[in-house]
Enzyme design. Sequence first.
Site, short mmCIF file in Angstrom:
data_model
loop_
_atom_site.label_atom_id
_atom_site.label_comp_id
_atom_site.label_asym_id
_atom_site.label_seq_id
_atom_site.Cartn_x
_atom_site.Cartn_y
_atom_site.Cartn_z
N ASN A 1 43.25 8.00 9.65
CA ASN A 1 43.75 6.98 10.58
C ASN A 1 42.54 6.36 11.28
O ASN A 1 41.94 6.97 12.15
CB ASN A 1 44.69 7.66 11.59
CG ASN A 1 45.14 6.74 12.70
OD1 ASN A 1 44.92 5.53 12.65
ND2 ASN A 1 45.76 7.31 13.72
N GLY B 1 41.39 13.57 19.43
CA GLY B 1 40.17 12.95 19.92
C GLY B 1 39.47 13.73 21.01
O GLY B 1 38.57 13.22 21.67
N GLU C 1 50.93 16.32 15.62
CA GLU C 1 49.66 16.07 16.29
C GLU C 1 49.78 16.40 17.77
O GLU C 1 50.24 15.56 18.56
CB GLU C 1 49.28 14.59 16.14
CG GLU C 1 49.11 14.14 14.70
CD GLU C 1 48.23 12.90 14.62
OE1 GLU C 1 47.14 13.01 14.04
OE2 GLU C 1 48.61 11.86 15.15
N GLU D 1 49.33 7.64 20.45
CA GLU D 1 48.70 6.53 21.18
C GLU D 1 49.68 5.36 21.33
O GLU D 1 49.67 4.66 22.34
CB GLU D 1 47.40 6.11 20.48
CG GLU D 1 46.30 7.14 20.74
CD GLU D 1 45.31 7.32 19.60
OE1 GLU D 1 45.20 6.44 18.73
OE2 GLU D 1 44.65 8.38 19.58
N SER E 1 41.68 16.51 15.96
CA SER E 1 40.32 17.06 15.83
C SER E 1 40.09 17.84 14.53
O SER E 1 39.38 18.85 14.53
CB SER E 1 39.97 17.91 17.05
OG SER E 1 40.01 17.11 18.22
N LYS F 1 42.35 3.95 13.33
CA LYS F 1 42.61 3.43 14.68
C LYS F 1 41.92 2.07 14.85
O LYS F 1 41.77 1.35 13.87
CB LYS F 1 42.16 4.45 15.73
CG LYS F 1 42.77 5.83 15.46
CD LYS F 1 42.62 6.81 16.59
CE LYS F 1 43.26 8.13 16.19
NZ LYS F 1 43.20 9.12 17.26
N HIS G 1 52.81 7.28 16.41
CA HIS G 1 51.56 7.95 16.80
C HIS G 1 51.54 8.09 18.33
O HIS G 1 52.01 7.22 19.05
CB HIS G 1 50.36 7.14 16.31
CG HIS G 1 49.07 7.89 16.49
ND1 HIS G 1 48.43 7.94 17.70
CD2 HIS G 1 48.36 8.65 15.64
CE1 HIS G 1 47.35 8.71 17.57
NE2 HIS G 1 47.28 9.15 16.33
N GLY H 1 41.54 11.51 12.47
CA GLY H 1 41.09 10.34 13.22
C GLY H 1 39.58 10.23 13.16
O GLY H 1 39.01 9.77 12.17
N GLY H 2 38.91 10.70 14.20
CA GLY H 2 37.46 10.56 14.34
C GLY H 2 36.66 10.89 13.08
O GLY H 2 35.77 10.13 12.68
P1 PGA Z 1 41.41 12.89 15.83
O1 PGA Z 1 42.71 11.94 15.73
O2 PGA Z 1 41.18 13.48 14.46
O3 PGA Z 1 40.30 11.98 16.26
O4 PGA Z 1 41.71 13.94 16.83
C1 PGA Z 1 43.81 12.30 14.96
C2 PGA Z 1 44.88 11.27 15.06
O5 PGA Z 1 45.11 10.70 16.13
O6 PGA Z 1 45.56 10.95 14.05
#
Ligand code: PGA
Length: 250
Positions: free
Chosen positions: A9, A173, A167, A97, A213, A11, A95, A234-235
């Site tokens: 993802n 994050g 999640e 967010e 993470s 983002k 998601h 994500g990251g």
């Molecule tokens: P992250 O994000 O791996 O940066 O924690 C995961 C996500 O929001 O899908």
Amino acid sequence: MRQKIVAGNWKMNNDLNESVTLINEIKESLVEREDVKVIIAPTFIALDKASQLLSGTNIGLSAQNMCSEDSGAFTGAISANMIKSVGCEYVILGHSERRTIFGETDKLVNAKIKKAIAKNLTPIFCIGETLEERESGEMKNVIEKQVREGLDGISETDLAGTIVAYEPVWAIGTGKVATPEQAQEVHAFIRNLLKEMYSEELAENTTIQYGGSVKPENATELIGQNDIDGALVGGACLKADSFVAIIKNA
Ligand code: PGA
């Protein structure tokens, strides 16, 4: 048997040129595996180009969101047909967010999932509790509400193939990853809920990804748990080497 799926993802990261570079780097270093499906979710502006670059590979393309409506006066929104027209087969919905920053409710997420299914897109349906909800002992109630309301009115036939992503909001994050035991506990709970709501068959066949993470160093142990069928990253998906390492370690 359910399929393992690792999805990236992106983002709100990478302009068009940066997106092209990252996709090319992933293509160069990824050794495709039959047992792990790989999906990337760039931003809307890169989807068309991404789909061209991914043709001839087995890498799937996902949007990060979509509108529950078909067309019309919804300034700034993007419809299911639009993302399909640029080659998306998947769409991330609900998601955390979107829920926390943009105020998306379970009801709206439900409408989006229904629309995605009606348009033959595979939803990646995200759920997860906040730290406060976990610490107050509300975690399972929160997850159950998200699952029941998010899937309200969706039949077993229609739901088949939908991907669920657990999640925990406190792990997104933050560098704070859930322990494999913590994640496994919730994954088993979600699978059991699907069994209660639908059937053992549907529950057993549904891919439930973990997100929050995920890194190359923790991917093997997390995805090694019985009910964890991959990752939503994500990251660590913004660099080809770490994303590819996660897939390798899955
Ligand atoms: P992250 O994000 O791996 O940066 O924690 C995961 C996500 O929001 O899908």
